[in-house]
Design a protein around this motif. Structure first.
Motif, PDB file in Angstrom:
ATOM      1  N   ALA A  36      11.192  11.851  11.399  1.00 15.92           N
ATOM      2  CA  ALA A  36      10.015  11.276  10.759  1.00 15.92           C
ATOM      3  C   ALA A  36       9.481  10.377  11.942  1.00 15.92           C
ATOM      4  O   ALA A  36       8.125  10.291  12.157  1.00 15.92           O
ATOM      5  CB  ALA A  36      10.521  10.101   9.794  1.00 15.92           C
ATOM      6  N   ALA A  37      10.194   9.825  12.824  1.00 15.32           N
ATOM      7  CA  ALA A  37       9.678   9.005  13.932  1.00 15.32           C
ATOM      8  C   ALA A  37       9.252   9.984  15.037  1.00 15.32           C
ATOM      9  O   ALA A  37       8.335   9.574  15.757  1.00 15.32           O
ATOM     10  CB  ALA A  37      10.541   8.141  14.369  1.00 15.32           C
TER      11      ALA A  37
ATOM     12  N   THR B 176       2.403  -1.140   4.335  1.00 18.20           N
ATOM     13  CA  THR B 176       2.280   0.337   4.221  1.00 18.20           C
ATOM     14  C   THR B 176       3.492   0.919   3.914  1.00 18.20           C
ATOM     15  O   THR B 176       4.440   0.911   4.806  1.00 18.20           O
ATOM     16  CB  THR B 176       1.208   0.825   5.121  1.00 18.20           C
ATOM     17  OG1 THR B 176       0.071  -0.278   5.410  1.00 18.20           O
ATOM     18  CG2 THR B 176       0.728   2.247   4.839  1.00 18.20           C
TER      19      THR B 176
ATOM     20  N   MET C 284       8.783   5.268   5.708  1.00 15.49           N
ATOM     21  CA  MET C 284       7.837   4.826   6.540  1.00 15.49           C
ATOM     22  C   MET C 284       7.276   3.784   6.530  1.00 15.49           C
ATOM     23  O   MET C 284       6.466   3.395   5.360  1.00 15.49           O
ATOM     24  CB  MET C 284       7.081   6.012   7.132  1.00 15.49           C
ATOM     25  CG  MET C 284       6.432   5.862   8.445  1.00 15.49           C
ATOM     26  SD  MET C 284       7.744   6.567   9.555  1.00 15.49           S
ATOM     27  CE  MET C 284       6.634   6.489  11.106  1.00 15.49           C
TER      28      MET C 284
ATOM     29  N   GLU D  76       5.075   5.049   3.401  1.00 11.77           N
ATOM     30  CA  GLU D  76       4.727   6.256   3.147  1.00 11.77           C
ATOM     31  C   GLU D  76       5.941   7.030   3.441  1.00 11.77           C
ATOM     32  O   GLU D  76       6.977   6.592   3.834  1.00 11.77           O
ATOM     33  CB  GLU D  76       4.023   6.644   4.617  1.00 11.77           C
ATOM     34  CG  GLU D  76       2.560   6.938   4.085  1.00 11.77           C
ATOM     35  CD  GLU D  76       1.864   7.632   5.524  1.00 11.77           C
ATOM     36  OE1 GLU D  76       1.731   8.585   5.624  1.00 11.77           O
ATOM     37  OE2 GLU D  76       1.481   6.749   6.193  1.00 11.77           O
ATOM     38  N   PRO D  77       5.735   8.295   2.836  1.00  9.17           N
ATOM     39  CA  PRO D  77       7.245   9.024   2.603  1.00  9.17           C
ATOM     40  C   PRO D  77       7.366   9.588   4.312  1.00  9.17           C
ATOM     41  O   PRO D  77       6.394   9.679   5.126  1.00  9.17           O
ATOM     42  CB  PRO D  77       6.915  10.195   1.798  1.00  9.17           C
ATOM     43  CG  PRO D  77       5.128  10.379   2.059  1.00  9.17           C
ATOM     44  CD  PRO D  77       4.874   9.098   2.009  1.00  9.17           C
ATOM     45  N   TRP D  78       8.491  10.143   4.582  1.00 10.77           N
ATOM     46  CA  TRP D  78       8.837  11.028   5.996  1.00 10.77           C
ATOM     47  C   TRP D  78       7.883  11.860   5.970  1.00 10.77           C
ATOM     48  O   TRP D  78       7.357  12.682   4.868  1.00 10.77           O
ATOM     49  CB  TRP D  78       9.950  11.708   5.846  1.00 10.77           C
ATOM     50  CG  TRP D  78      11.463  10.693   6.168  1.00 10.77           C
ATOM     51  CD1 TRP D  78      12.336  11.377   5.875  1.00 10.77           C
ATOM     52  CD2 TRP D  78      11.671   9.409   6.679  1.00 10.77           C
ATOM     53  NE1 TRP D  78      13.738  10.453   6.119  1.00 10.77           N
ATOM     54  CE2 TRP D  78      12.992   9.233   6.526  1.00 10.77           C
ATOM     55  CE3 TRP D  78      10.824   8.326   6.943  1.00 10.77           C
ATOM     56  CZ2 TRP D  78      13.661   8.137   6.987  1.00 10.77           C
ATOM     57  CZ3 TRP D  78      11.216   7.169   7.494  1.00 10.77           C
ATOM     58  CH2 TRP D  78      12.767   6.945   7.342  1.00 10.77           C
ATOM     59  N   ARG D  79       6.912  12.227   7.313  1.00  9.36           N
ATOM     60  CA  ARG D  79       6.023  13.319   7.305  1.00  9.36           C
ATOM     61  C   ARG D  79       6.761  14.317   8.350  1.00  9.36           C
ATOM     62  O   ARG D  79       6.939  13.806   9.521  1.00  9.36           O
ATOM     63  CB  ARG D  79       4.756  12.671   7.852  1.00  9.36           C
ATOM     64  CG  ARG D  79       3.984  11.649   6.809  1.00  9.36           C
ATOM     65  CD  ARG D  79       3.409  12.396   6.070  1.00  9.36           C
ATOM     66  NE  ARG D  79       2.341  11.316   5.074  1.00  9.36           N
ATOM     67  CZ  ARG D  79       2.058  11.232   3.879  1.00  9.36           C
ATOM     68  NH1 ARG D  79       2.369  12.478   3.333  1.00  9.36           N
ATOM     69  NH2 ARG D  79       1.280  10.606   3.369  1.00  9.36           N
TER      70      ARG D  79
ATOM     71  N   ASN E 125       5.137   0.488   7.462  1.00  2.87           N
ATOM     72  CA  ASN E 125       4.522  -0.014   8.406  1.00  2.87           C
ATOM     73  C   ASN E 125       4.482   0.719   9.654  1.00  2.87           C
ATOM     74  O   ASN E 125       4.290   0.047  10.974  1.00  2.87           O
ATOM     75  CB  ASN E 125       4.439  -1.615   8.941  1.00  2.87           C
ATOM     76  CG  ASN E 125       4.061  -2.510   7.613  1.00  2.87           C
ATOM     77  OD1 ASN E 125       3.211  -2.148   6.860  1.00  2.87           O
ATOM     78  ND2 ASN E 125       4.466  -3.731   7.684  1.00  2.87           N
ATOM     79  N   GLY E 126       4.451   2.025   9.666  1.00  5.02           N
ATOM     80  CA  GLY E 126       4.274   2.958  10.642  1.00  5.02           C
ATOM     81  C   GLY E 126       5.664   3.111  11.523  1.00  5.02           C
ATOM     82  O   GLY E 126       5.788   3.541  12.519  1.00  5.02           O
ATOM     83  N   ARG E 127       6.791   2.606  10.862  1.00  9.22           N
ATOM     84  CA  ARG E 127       8.005   2.724  11.553  1.00  9.22           C
ATOM     85  C   ARG E 127       9.233   3.217  10.563  1.00  9.22           C
ATOM     86  O   ARG E 127       9.148   2.737   9.212  1.00  9.22           O
ATOM     87  CB  ARG E 127       8.583   1.379  11.831  1.00  9.22           C
ATOM     88  CG  ARG E 127       7.806   0.758  13.232  1.00  9.22           C
ATOM     89  CD  ARG E 127       8.638  -0.280  13.914  1.00  9.22           C
ATOM     90  NE  ARG E 127       7.857  -0.971  14.851  1.00  9.22           N
ATOM     91  CZ  ARG E 127       8.472  -1.841  15.655  1.00  9.22           C
ATOM     92  NH1 ARG E 127       9.586  -1.925  15.702  1.00  9.22           N
ATOM     93  NH2 ARG E 127       7.736  -2.607  16.632  1.00  9.22           N
TER      94      ARG E 127
ATOM     95  N   TRP F 203       1.998   5.154  -0.734  1.00 15.99           N
ATOM     96  CA  TRP F 203       1.623   6.577  -1.093  1.00 15.99           C
ATOM     97  C   TRP F 203       1.966   7.040  -2.339  1.00 15.99           C
ATOM     98  O   TRP F 203       3.312   7.058  -2.860  1.00 15.99           O
ATOM     99  CB  TRP F 203       2.182   7.649   0.154  1.00 15.99           C
ATOM    100  CG  TRP F 203       1.884   8.983   0.139  1.00 15.99           C
ATOM    101  CD1 TRP F 203       2.306   9.973  -0.453  1.00 15.99           C
ATOM    102  CD2 TRP F 203       0.599   9.307   0.798  1.00 15.99           C
ATOM    103  NE1 TRP F 203       1.613  11.156  -0.282  1.00 15.99           N
ATOM    104  CE2 TRP F 203       0.297  10.896   0.422  1.00 15.99           C
ATOM    105  CE3 TRP F 203      -0.503   8.512   1.163  1.00 15.99           C
ATOM    106  CZ2 TRP F 203      -0.676  11.307   0.817  1.00 15.99           C
ATOM    107  CZ3 TRP F 203      -1.847   9.405   1.543  1.00 15.99           C
ATOM    108  CH2 TRP F 203      -1.802  10.724   1.131  1.00 15.99           C
TER     109      TRP F 203
ATOM    110  N   ARG G 133       1.065  -1.194   0.136  1.00 17.26           N
ATOM    111  CA  ARG G 133      -0.011  -0.085  -0.064  1.00 17.26           C
ATOM    112  C   ARG G 133       0.965   1.241  -0.013  1.00 17.26           C
ATOM    113  O   ARG G 133       1.609   1.268   1.206  1.00 17.26           O
ATOM    114  CB  ARG G 133      -0.974  -0.158   1.358  1.00 17.26           C
ATOM    115  CG  ARG G 133      -1.909   0.721   1.039  1.00 17.26           C
ATOM    116  CD  ARG G 133      -2.853   0.220   2.541  1.00 17.26           C
ATOM    117  NE  ARG G 133      -3.726   1.340   3.093  1.00 17.26           N
ATOM    118  CZ  ARG G 133      -3.550   1.802   4.113  1.00 17.26           C
ATOM    119  NH1 ARG G 133      -2.454   1.395   5.174  1.00 17.26           N
ATOM    120  NH2 ARG G 133      -4.123   3.023   4.585  1.00 17.26           N
TER     121      ARG G 133
ATOM    122  N   PHE H 274      -3.366   6.401  -1.202  1.00 17.22           N
ATOM    123  CA  PHE H 274      -2.577   5.401  -1.420  1.00 17.22           C
ATOM    124  C   PHE H 274      -2.906   4.500  -2.435  1.00 17.22           C
ATOM    125  O   PHE H 274      -4.254   4.557  -3.058  1.00 17.22           O
ATOM    126  CB  PHE H 274      -2.843   4.529   0.104  1.00 17.22           C
ATOM    127  CG  PHE H 274      -2.197   4.984   1.266  1.00 17.22           C
ATOM    128  CD1 PHE H 274      -0.994   4.528   1.237  1.00 17.22           C
ATOM    129  CD2 PHE H 274      -2.891   5.554   2.364  1.00 17.22           C
ATOM    130  CE1 PHE H 274      -0.180   4.993   2.606  1.00 17.22           C
ATOM    131  CE2 PHE H 274      -2.244   5.730   3.445  1.00 17.22           C
ATOM    132  CZ  PHE H 274      -0.961   5.539   3.701  1.00 17.22           C
TER     133      PHE H 274
END
Lengths: 242, 261
Positions: free
Chosen positions: B175-176, B106, B77, B108-111, B79-81, B16, B14, B27
């Motif tokens: 990011a974390a 999942t 990122m 994702e880019p750094w947010r 799975n949320g890590r 982004w 999944r 997504f």
């Protein structure tokens, strides 16, 4: 980072007060007259040098200032972080952050609200029809024998302990007190401190509810003071005072 | 890990997707089959991109360079890590054996407010460069190279500075961080010079300038410790504590004496 220092230094002042307040309240176990005398002793601090209650008022002013600065730093640092942060659309995992560290922005305001209530309740006597000035023992019993009030005190003190658990550890980090030799102690110290404050503070509402701390609705202090006024006797602890 | 047929992994991603900085993003889900457990996470994405390209679709944009965990270019990122489930590992060194057949992953880019998404999984980390530019350097005389060991460095200082200098500037700490604070990055860059004799002349100017530049772009540290867990180089938050101390000392020392402008 300057604000983090303000957070930490005012935090030290505030947890110092919390500890002294808890230890002072242990006089409740001695009885009504002893608690009254403890309260009078606080007003008498420094009496030999400067007028009565001035030291107490100086301490109160310092505490209020620390409280205000702590709030202001928390507010501006939170705003800064909110502005900088973006959420993860797919959620995120926490590895190191614990319940205490993630709830600082909830436990803080909760404790703040409690402090206002607590002052109105036991210092100004707003919520207590049976409030007797100068008899903290009686006032504590009158307030905490009310179950919803006791529960509110317990909830607020749990929040306070959770806040202190993360805060006390954070102080070391924010002030840069870090050395490999002592670092493992920092968490343990914070945990022990929070637990000690929690146990002490929770004992009061619980023991009032259990009837261990009780004055049967009489204000022993008021009775003794009125009697002393009538007879003009010097005040000393009565034999077998409650 | 548990592998599927032929020991190969089939996973569902999944990912982004975002067409540019202004795009809202969304997504998209891709099934990726026949991945070797020995493939790295980025190689798995390469395989997917190859297929997307052959199908005439737009490949997923992500950054990478050395692929051996030392350049700090990659970072996702997962799975949320930050950098995925394996501790002390950059995304490029994360292998598919850390996942199981049939997993939904999942990505994702750094947010962070200062990490604008350029496209898909690539973000703009210029803000970290701004912090370095503010003071992450030492000044040396030009001319012939100085003799080796001319400046004695205590072994402990050298090792400690090296631990800080292990920072590859990937941005996983930001990011974390639940506050999007860049304290660990900044502290590592400040301390790796502050701990060494060569870093002393500019120590106080550096500390103040780098910390205050950081605060222009990033959030405020609340001592969660998430950064230390996310850091592929496992840099300690002790460096943050030392930087907090150095910052206040810098503020006191950097006050301008009366009469100076």
């Amino acid at each position: 980072m300057g604000k983090k220092w303000v957070m930490a230094l005012t935090g030290i002042a505030l947890i110092g007060f919390v500890l002294v307040h808890m230890v002072g309240n242990l006089h409740l176990y001695e009885g009504a007259w002893e608690t009254h005398e403890y309260a009078e002793t606080l007003r008498d601090l420094g009496t030999k040098v400067i007028p009565r209650t001035w030291v107490l008022w100086a301490l109160r002013a310092g505490l209020a200032a620390a409280f205000a600065l702590h709030l202001h730093s928390a507010y501006s640092l939170t705003r800064m972080s909110r502005a900088a942060d973006r959420r993860y659309a797919g959620g995120r995992d926490y590895i190191a952050a614990n319940y205490a560290s993630r709830t600082m922005r909830w436990t803080g305001p909760l404790v703040g609200l409690f402090v206002v209530y607590h002052l109105a309740d036991l210092t100004w006597g707003h919520f207590n029809p049976d409030y007797v000035r100068g008899d903290p023992y009686h006032n504590v019993v009158a307030s905490l024998s009310n179950l919803p009030v006791a529960i509110w005190y317990i909830v607020a003190n749990v929040a306070l302990a959770v806040h202190i658990y993360h805060g006390a550890w954070s102080i070391f980090q924010s002030l840069g007190v870090s050395s490999p030799r002592w670092n493992p102690l920092r968490r343990r110290l914070a945990g022990t401190f929070a637990a000690a404050v929690l146990v002490g503070n929770l004992s009061f509402p619980i023991l009032v509810q259990a009837g261990v701390i009780d004055d049967g609705g009489r204000s022993v202090v008021r009775e003794r003071l009125e009697q002393a006024d009538r007879t003009g006797e010097a005040l000393a602890p009565p034999e077998g005072a409650p | 890990m548990s592998a599927g047929e032929n020991g190969m992994l089939n996973v569902r991603l999944r990912v982004w997707r975002q067409d540019g900085p202004g795009d809202a993003g969304r997504f998209e889900t891709y099934d990726v089959g026949g991945i070797s457990p020995d493939a790295s996470f980025l190689e798995m994405l390469d395989v997917l991109n190859e297929r997307l390209t052959l199908e005439g679709r737009e490949p997923i944009t992500f950054e990478s360079d050395c692929r051996e965990g030392i350049c700090g270019t990659c970072g996702l990122m997962i799975n949320g890590r930050a950098h995925g489930p394996q501790k002390g590992t950059a995304t490029c060194q994360l292998h598919m054996r850390e996942f199981s057949d049939g997993d939904l992953i999942t990505v994702e880019p750094w947010r962070a407010g200062s990490f604008e998404v350029i496209r898909d999984l690539a973000v703009d980390r210029t803000a970290l460069d701004r912090i370095i530019a503010a003071g992450g350097y030492i000044s040396v005389n030009t001319g012939a190279a100085p003799d080796a060991n001319l400046v004695p460095v205590p072994k402990e200082a050298a090792e400690c500075a090296f631990d800080a200098a292990a920072c590859i500037g990937c941005g996983a700490c930001v990011a974390a961080c639940p506050n999007s604070a860049a304290q660990l990055f900044t502290a590592a860059k400040v301390q790796h010079l502050n701990l060494l004799p060569q870093g002393q002349p500019e120590r106080w100017a550096r500390t103040e300038a780098m910390v205050e530049t950081m605060e222009r772009f990033f959030g405020s540290c609340t001592n969660h410790g998430e950064c230390e867990e996310a850091c592929p180089k496992e840099i300690s938050i002790d460096f943050i504590a030392w930087t907090n101390r150095d910052y206040v000392r810098a503020k006191l020392r950097n006050r301008k004496p009366t009469g100076r402008r």
